[in-house]
Design an enzyme around this catalytic site. Structure first.
Site, mmCIF file in Angstrom:
data_model
loop_
_atom_site.group_PDB
_atom_site.id
_atom_site.type_symbol
_atom_site.label_atom_id
_atom_site.label_comp_id
_atom_site.label_asym_id
_atom_site.label_seq_id
_atom_site.Cartn_x
_atom_site.Cartn_y
_atom_site.Cartn_z
ATOM 1 N N ASN A 58 0.883 -1.174 0.000
ATOM 2 C CA ASN A 58 0.000 0.000 0.000
ATOM 3 C C ASN A 58 0.918 1.221 0.000
ATOM 4 O O ASN A 58 1.474 1.574 1.029
ATOM 5 C CB ASN A 58 -0.882 -0.019 1.262
ATOM 6 N N GLU A 71 -5.671 -4.674 10.550
ATOM 7 C CA GLU A 71 -4.627 -3.660 10.740
ATOM 8 C C GLU A 71 -4.897 -2.870 12.021
ATOM 9 O O GLU A 71 -5.667 -1.900 11.995
ATOM 10 C CB GLU A 71 -4.612 -2.698 9.547
ATOM 11 N N LYS A 80 0.175 4.218 -0.348
ATOM 12 C CA LYS A 80 -0.451 5.439 0.194
ATOM 13 C C LYS A 80 -0.184 6.612 -0.753
ATOM 14 O O LYS A 80 -0.056 6.397 -1.959
ATOM 15 C CB LYS A 80 0.036 5.701 1.621
ATOM 16 N N GLU A 117 -6.872 5.011 7.606
ATOM 17 C CA GLU A 117 -6.657 6.440 7.288
ATOM 18 C C GLU A 117 -7.898 7.019 6.596
ATOM 19 O O GLU A 117 -8.220 8.193 6.776
ATOM 20 C CB GLU A 117 -5.396 6.583 6.423
ATOM 21 N N GLY A 137 2.460 2.219 10.633
ATOM 22 C CA GLY A 137 3.464 3.274 10.467
ATOM 23 C C GLY A 137 4.202 3.642 11.742
ATOM 24 O O GLY A 137 4.866 4.664 11.813
ATOM 25 N N SER A 183 3.218 -2.209 10.346
ATOM 26 C CA SER A 183 4.665 -2.307 10.573
ATOM 27 C C SER A 183 5.245 -3.681 10.240
ATOM 28 O O SER A 183 6.086 -4.205 10.975
ATOM 29 C CB SER A 183 5.011 -1.908 12.009
ATOM 30 N N HIS A 209 -9.549 1.511 4.680
ATOM 31 C CA HIS A 209 -8.271 1.659 5.390
ATOM 32 C C HIS A 209 -8.486 2.620 6.568
ATOM 33 O O HIS A 209 -9.271 3.565 6.461
ATOM 34 C CB HIS A 209 -7.200 2.196 4.433
HETATM 35 P P1 PGA Z 1 2.744 0.177 7.584
HETATM 36 O O1 PGA Z 1 1.316 0.486 6.917
HETATM 37 O O2 PGA Z 1 3.230 -1.119 7.011
HETATM 38 O O3 PGA Z 1 3.610 1.353 7.182
HETATM 39 O O4 PGA Z 1 2.544 0.097 9.048
HETATM 40 C C1 PGA Z 1 0.377 -0.525 6.707
HETATM 41 C C2 PGA Z 1 -0.883 0.039 6.118
HETATM 42 O O5 PGA Z 1 -1.253 1.178 6.439
HETATM 43 O O6 PGA Z 1 -1.549 -0.620 5.293
#
Ligand code: PGA
Length: 255
Positions: A11, A169, A13, A98, A175, A217, A96
């Site tokens: 992803n 998630e 983003k 976000e 992140g 992560s 997601h």
């Molecule tokens: P990350 O993000 O691997 O940077 O923690 C995962 C995601 O938001 O899908």
């Protein structure tokens, strides 16, 4: 290993310009080793769907980070399943955290987006996960159940051929470099699989149809032990998917 399909999905983003994407694939393609029965894919920003498809030489799946539920119309800023199909999109991330957090996406809307994807043979990757406060309050399972049931509403039906993927998630792990540990991941994945089994059995669908992947992560250090868990069918990867060498290493070390 279970019969459920396995996925390693990046992803990106809101990251990477066309120049950076060219550099990514010149490194990625050099050492990418496709694995039997492992679906590898990348969800880029909309403007780069075609470029990613071209540069990846169709060696991986290309995906979007969202999808609208109507085919066309007055929905400024949205992209329809028909348009995504036009670009050969194989999967779309929906719900997601976000999107839920910054753009007010509710599970009801997520379920509409996911169903529209299925109607166009696009695999919806339905994201669910608890916040840090919910985790600390011990309400993880309650939140997961609510989000799962509401988001998957209308996405399982008799006779269907394409199935959603659930991405667990935990918001606090995204992140942050703080991945959930394998016991936590296993417990939540088993819980999700149990809920899915009931839904699938009631519809006479195979209980192996829906895959459950983990995100938050994921990196070269934790991917191996997580994919050794029977309950983990792969990953949705943010930060580490921006680095071609690291992404290839994760593919190598997983499953
Ligand atoms: P990350 O993000 O691997 O940077 O923690 C995962 C995601 O938001 O899908």
């Amino acid at each position: 290993m279970s019969l459920r399909k396995k996925f390693i999905l990046g992803n990106w983003k809101m990251n990477l310009t066309s120049e950076e994407i060219q550099r990514f694939f010149s490194d990625f393609n050099e050492s990418y080793n496709p694995k039997d029965k492992l679906n590898v894919g990348i969800a880029s920003s909309y403007p780069y769907l075609e470029l990613v498809k071209k540069l990846s030489m169709d060696l991986i799946l290309t995906g979007s980070q969202n999808i609208h539920f109507e085919n066309s119309g007055a929905f400024t800023g949205e992209v329809s399943p028909l348009m995504l199909k036009d670009f050969g999109t194989s999967f779309s991330i929906v719900g997601h955290s976000e999107r839920r957090q910054y753009f007010g996406e509710t599970s009801t809307v997520v379920s509409k987006r996911a169903r529209a994807a299925l109607n166009h043979n696009i695999i919806p990757i339905i994201c669910i996960g608890e916040s840090r406060a919910e985790f600390e309050a011990g309400t993880t399972f309650k939140i997961i159940e609510e989000q799962l049931i509401e988001s998957i509403n209308n996405c399982l039906f008799e006779g269907q051929k394409i199935f959603p993927v659930i991405a667990y998630e935990p918001v606090w792990a995204i992140g942050t470099g703080l991945s959930a540990n394998k016991e936590q991941v296993d417990a939540v994945h088993l819980f999700i699989l149990d809920k899915l089994t009931n839904l699938l059995t009631n519809l006479k669908l195979s209980t192996d149809s829906v895959s459950v992947i983990y995100g938050g992560s994921v990196n070269t250090k934790n991917c191996g032990e997580l994919t050794r868990l029977e309950s983990v069918d792969g990953f949705l990867i943010g930060g580490s998917s921006l680095k071609p060498v690291e992404l290839n290493e994760i593919i190598e070390l997983s499953f």
